[in-house]
Design a protein around this motif. Structure first.
Motif, PDB file in Angstrom:
ATOM      1  N   LEU A  14       0.842  -1.204   0.000  1.00  0.00           N
ATOM      2  CA  LEU A  14       0.000   0.000   0.000  1.00  0.00           C
ATOM      3  C   LEU A  14       0.873   1.248   0.000  1.00  0.00           C
ATOM      4  CD1 LEU A  14      -2.863  -0.558   2.581  1.00  0.00           C
ATOM      5  CD2 LEU A  14      -3.098  -0.164   0.128  1.00  0.00           C
ATOM      6  N   LEU A  15       0.498   2.200  -0.840  1.00  0.00           N
ATOM      7  CA  LEU A  15       1.238   3.459  -0.898  1.00  0.00           C
ATOM      8  C   LEU A  15       0.381   4.554  -0.285  1.00  0.00           C
ATOM      9  CD1 LEU A  15       3.688   5.058  -2.015  1.00  0.00           C
ATOM     10  CD2 LEU A  15       2.393   5.317  -4.134  1.00  0.00           C
TER      11      LEU A  15
ATOM     12  N   ASN B  11      -4.385  12.179  -1.018  1.00  0.00           N
ATOM     13  CA  ASN B  11      -5.474  11.505  -0.314  1.00  0.00           C
ATOM     14  C   ASN B  11      -6.001  12.206   0.942  1.00  0.00           C
ATOM     15  OD1 ASN B  11      -4.183   8.291  -1.294  1.00  0.00           O
ATOM     16  ND2 ASN B  11      -5.907   9.389  -2.147  1.00  0.00           N
TER      17      ASN B  11
ATOM     18  N   ASP C 277      -9.574   7.774 -11.643  1.00  0.00           N
ATOM     19  CA  ASP C 277      -9.435   7.426 -10.222  1.00  0.00           C
ATOM     20  C   ASP C 277      -7.991   7.655  -9.776  1.00  0.00           C
ATOM     21  OD1 ASP C 277     -10.331   6.733  -7.713  1.00  0.00           O
ATOM     22  OD2 ASP C 277     -10.467   4.588  -8.096  1.00  0.00           O
ATOM     23  N   ASP C 278      -7.816   7.695  -8.460  1.00  0.00           N
ATOM     24  CA  ASP C 278      -6.471   7.970  -7.939  1.00  0.00           C
ATOM     25  C   ASP C 278      -5.550   6.753  -8.064  1.00  0.00           C
ATOM     26  OD1 ASP C 278      -7.920   6.564  -5.984  1.00  0.00           O
ATOM     27  OD2 ASP C 278      -7.076   7.667  -4.282  1.00  0.00           O
ATOM     28  N   PHE C 279      -6.040   5.571  -7.659  1.00  0.00           N
ATOM     29  CA  PHE C 279      -5.213   4.361  -7.669  1.00  0.00           C
ATOM     30  C   PHE C 279      -5.867   3.272  -8.502  1.00  0.00           C
ATOM     31  CE2 PHE C 279      -3.036   6.187  -4.060  1.00  0.00           C
ATOM     32  CZ  PHE C 279      -1.782   5.580  -4.080  1.00  0.00           C
TER      33      PHE C 279
ATOM     34  N   ALA D  36      -5.511  -0.876  -8.459  1.00  0.00           N
ATOM     35  CA  ALA D  36      -4.885  -2.051  -7.836  1.00  0.00           C
ATOM     36  C   ALA D  36      -5.468  -3.315  -8.469  1.00  0.00           C
ATOM     37  CB  ALA D  36      -5.106  -2.002  -6.323  1.00  0.00           C
ATOM     38  N   ASN D  37      -6.624  -3.761  -7.950  1.00  0.00           N
ATOM     39  CA  ASN D  37      -7.264  -4.947  -8.538  1.00  0.00           C
ATOM     40  C   ASN D  37      -8.295  -4.582  -9.601  1.00  0.00           C
ATOM     41  OD1 ASN D  37      -5.858  -6.884  -6.992  1.00  0.00           O
ATOM     42  ND2 ASN D  37      -7.121  -6.348  -5.228  1.00  0.00           N
ATOM     43  N   GLY D  38      -8.525  -3.305  -9.780  1.00  0.00           N
ATOM     44  CA  GLY D  38      -9.424  -2.860 -10.849  1.00  0.00           C
ATOM     45  C   GLY D  38     -10.893  -2.863 -10.479  1.00  0.00           C
ATOM     46  N   GLU D  39     -11.176  -3.089  -9.191  1.00  0.00           N
ATOM     47  CA  GLU D  39     -12.577  -3.172  -8.755  1.00  0.00           C
ATOM     48  C   GLU D  39     -13.321  -1.846  -8.931  1.00  0.00           C
ATOM     49  OE1 GLU D  39     -14.639  -5.455  -6.613  1.00  0.00           O
ATOM     50  OE2 GLU D  39     -13.553  -6.904  -7.815  1.00  0.00           O
ATOM     51  N   ALA D  40     -12.709  -0.771  -8.456  1.00  0.00           N
ATOM     52  CA  ALA D  40     -13.388   0.534  -8.508  1.00  0.00           C
ATOM     53  C   ALA D  40     -13.618   0.951  -9.958  1.00  0.00           C
ATOM     54  CB  ALA D  40     -12.550   1.583  -7.768  1.00  0.00           C
TER      55      ALA D  40
ATOM     56  N   LYS E 260      -0.643   0.358  -9.553  1.00  0.00           N
ATOM     57  CA  LYS E 260       0.251  -0.636  -8.955  1.00  0.00           C
ATOM     58  C   LYS E 260       0.231  -1.830  -9.909  1.00  0.00           C
ATOM     59  CE  LYS E 260      -1.754  -0.579  -4.957  1.00  0.00           C
ATOM     60  NZ  LYS E 260      -2.038  -0.932  -3.548  1.00  0.00           N
TER      61      LYS E 260
END
Ligand code: 5GP
Length: 189
Positions: free
Chosen positions: A19-20, A27, A124-126, A128-132, A156
């Motif tokens: 996590l960053l 944020n 979006d900001d991040f 990761a797993n692409g859920e959002a 990421k």
């Protein structure tokens, strides 16, 4: 985007090697000049696309999206993570599992803000797993509208989101792509 990468290197905090934390410019405390530069970079990357709306998710996507929307002169819509008391029932929803909070949220957008002839840039900001991002794209599709692409500030790349979205046919533009974290530093692709 070199300015962003430098900022991640000087101000980012890495937790659990996955996590960053970038609370000092994205944020929690927000650096408006950097947000504007990020907006300019999204505009450059999606130049020539007929974007007429931006869709993001509360809360950290809002600042970057507003800057981008200001430059493109298009409205910015944000998906809510909780249903407000005065919201109408006329909403599009999608289930999104939050990687950072380890819980599922139903995100929602009022139907009145998306029409079938819209060309929507998702931001979006991040990633990761692409859920959002997948949840936001799902909402755009429910409205019958078109996803022009997905603009991400920090990807990421060691997590599967970017590949999943690309495989699903979406154009993903990430301004900083992190391939790994080593010795408390981010390594970029
Ligand atoms: P995804 O849905 O792609 O799994 O994760 C993206 C969402 O989770 C983003 O909207 C962001 O809020 C949060 N997120 C995922 N990874 C990180 C991270 O390393 N740092 C921060 N600050 N947020 C993250």
């Amino acid at each position: 985007m070199d300015l962003l990468k430098r900022r991640i290197q000087t101000d980012g905090l890495i937790l659990d090697n996955s996590l960053l934390k970038v609370d000092s410019f994205l944020n929690q405390q927000i650096d408006p000049e950097l947000m504007m530069k990020i907006g300019e970079e999204f505009v450059r990357r999606f130049e020539g696309e007929a974007i007429n709306k931006i869709l993001t998710i509360e809360s950290s996507g809002i600042a970057i999206s507003v800057m981008t929307g200001l430059l493109l002169k298009v409205p910015v819509i944000f998906a809510r993570k909780k249903k407000p008391k005065v919201a109408s029932d006329d909403v599009y929803t999608a289930k999104v599992y939050s990687y950072t909070k380890q819980e599922s949220n139903t995100i929602m957008v009022s139907k009145q803000f998306l029409q079938k002839d819209d060309n929507v840039l998702i931001i979006d900001d991040f990633l990761a797993n692409g859920e959002a991002a997948a949840g936001l794209a799902n909402i755009v599709r429910q409205a019958g509208a078109n996803v022009v692409g997905i603009g991400i500030v920090i990807e990421k790349s060691f997590q599967p989101g970017a590949q999943k979205l690309t495989d699903a046919g979406y154009r993903v533009e990430s301004l900083a792509r992190i391939k790994s974290f080593t010795n408390g530093q981010a390594d970029f692709l």
